[in-house]
Design a protein around this motif. Structure first.
Motif, short mmCIF file in Angstrom:
data_model
loop_
_atom_site.label_atom_id
_atom_site.label_comp_id
_atom_site.label_asym_id
_atom_site.label_seq_id
_atom_site.Cartn_x
_atom_site.Cartn_y
_atom_site.Cartn_z
N GLY A 1 0.81 -1.21 0.00
CA GLY A 1 0.00 0.00 0.00
C GLY A 1 0.84 1.26 0.00
O GLY A 1 0.53 2.24 -0.70
N ARG A 2 1.91 1.25 0.78
CA ARG A 2 2.79 2.42 0.81
C ARG A 2 3.44 2.63 -0.55
O ARG A 2 3.50 3.76 -1.06
CB ARG A 2 3.87 2.22 1.88
N ILE A 3 3.90 1.54 -1.17
CA ILE A 3 4.55 1.65 -2.48
C ILE A 3 3.54 2.08 -3.55
O ILE A 3 3.85 2.89 -4.43
CB ILE A 3 5.23 0.32 -2.85
N LEU A 4 2.32 1.57 -3.46
CA LEU A 4 1.29 1.99 -4.40
C LEU A 4 1.05 3.49 -4.31
O LEU A 4 0.94 4.19 -5.32
CB LEU A 4 -0.02 1.24 -4.14
N ALA A 5 0.95 3.99 -3.07
CA ALA A 5 0.69 5.41 -2.87
C ALA A 5 1.84 6.27 -3.35
O ALA A 5 1.63 7.34 -3.94
CB ALA A 5 0.40 5.68 -1.40
#
Length: 338
Positions: A78-82
């Motif tokens: 999720g962090r990398i997606l954001a």
């Protein structure tokens, strides 16, 4: 700052329609069961996701309990997606699941409406997205009415928290009932996700893939490399640092030992055709009836690239298929465990 490869849709990655739906999936999808938890190298995890997308892998598959610890894979992805993929959200298929043990208390697992929808809400927060593209019931619940679990999937879809729903690991009889119930609720089951490899052919033996194909439901198979046993790394024993050598891993030394003769025989078939065992295993899985996509894991970018190279391998000749059948025949789940 990540800038996606402008040639990512140049034809190197084939896409297949998922059953009778309008959704296409890459022939090889990236699974985040391993290698994206808090125990893993986050710089490598980011590099893997970037490289996958640059190679046309548009589907990232997760579940609420992936890690370790549970939930950490969704947090990290999720962090990398954001940070890296916000501009590409509409190019991505993000999937997650609910059903396995996730939090303490009576609602932390299985198929109750309480667990399924609470789990989905938690997953959306960890993934930092407003919706997931595919939401699965991760495993059958022997004690909860099937209609309750399916109604939770229907609510996830109708509320906009998921665009499609799927089912994972259900036996054929229960799968048929679940699909029928969803249909009566006005919901189509998009996809089914089983473990499937040359060494684990029960979905084929029990007629699941034939039934899915007939019904226009897609199938995305996980562990097509049998948790690494079909990569060739175990042909000469268990190397230091491999998955079977890790204390926290799901693959045990005893599992490798039980399959070693088959692994070596399959490796010989691959070598005689100028293929690595890994490429033979992935090509075999992708050529089976009903298979839409194969989920692969990768600990490094190099491992990812090696798996994607299987897309260039030719379909296996009939002699190879006959030899594979003689070495590792399709048997039903109960027979395999007997």
């Amino acid at each position: 700052m990540y800038s996606a490869d402008p040639s990512r849709y140049d034809g190197r990655m084939p896409y297949r329609r998922c059953g009778d739906s309008g959704l296409k999936l890459p022939e090889i999808s990236l699974g985040c069961w391993h290698n994206f938890g808090h125990v893993d190298d986050q710089n490598e995890a980011r590099a893997i996701l970037r490289r996958a997308f640059d190679r046309g892998v548009t589907h990232f598959d997760l579940a609420n309990n992936y890690g370790p610890p549970p939930g950490s894979a969704e947090e990290n992805v999720g962090r990398i997606l954001a940070e890296d993929f916000a501009a590409h959200r509409d190019e991505l298929v993000i999937s997650t699941k609910a059903g396995h043990d996730m939090w303490q208390g009576p609602y932390g697992e299985w198929g109750s409406r309480k667990h399924v929808l609470s789990s989905l809400d938690q997953s959306l927060k960890r993934l930092r997205v407003d919706y997931v593209d595919i939401f699965y019931s991760h495993r059958p619940d022997p004690k909860t009415n099937l209609e309750e679990t399916m109604s939770a999937l229907a609510t996830a879809l109708q509320s906009g928290r998921a665009l499609y729903v799927g089912i994972s690991k259900y036996p054929l009889k229960m799968l048929k009932k679940a699909v029928k119930m969803l249909k009566e609720m006005g919901v189509n089951c998009l996809i089914y996700q089983p473990p499937y490899s040359i060494l684990n052919r029960w979905p084929e033996a029990e007629g699941i893939h034939d039934w899915l194909d007939d019904k226009g439901i897609g199938s995305i198979v996980f562990s097509p490399l049998a948790q690494g046993m079909l990569t060739g790394k175990y042909v000469d024993g268990i190397p230091e640092g491999s998955r079977a050598a890790r204390a926290e891993g799901f693959l045990q030394t005893s599992q490798v030992d039980a399959q070693i003769e088959k692994i070596r025989a399959l490796n010989q078939i691959a070598g005689e055709r100028g293929l690595s065992l890994q490429h033979l295993a992935l090509r075999w899985a992708l050529d089976q009836r009903g298979v839409t996509s194969a989920l692969i894991g990768a600990r490094t970018v190099a491992q990812l690239d090696d798996s994607l190279a299987a897309l260039q391998a030719p379909s296996l000749d009939q002699d190879a298929l006959d030899l594979i059948d003689s070495i590792a025949p399709a048997v039903k789940k109960d027979d395999a465990e007997a």
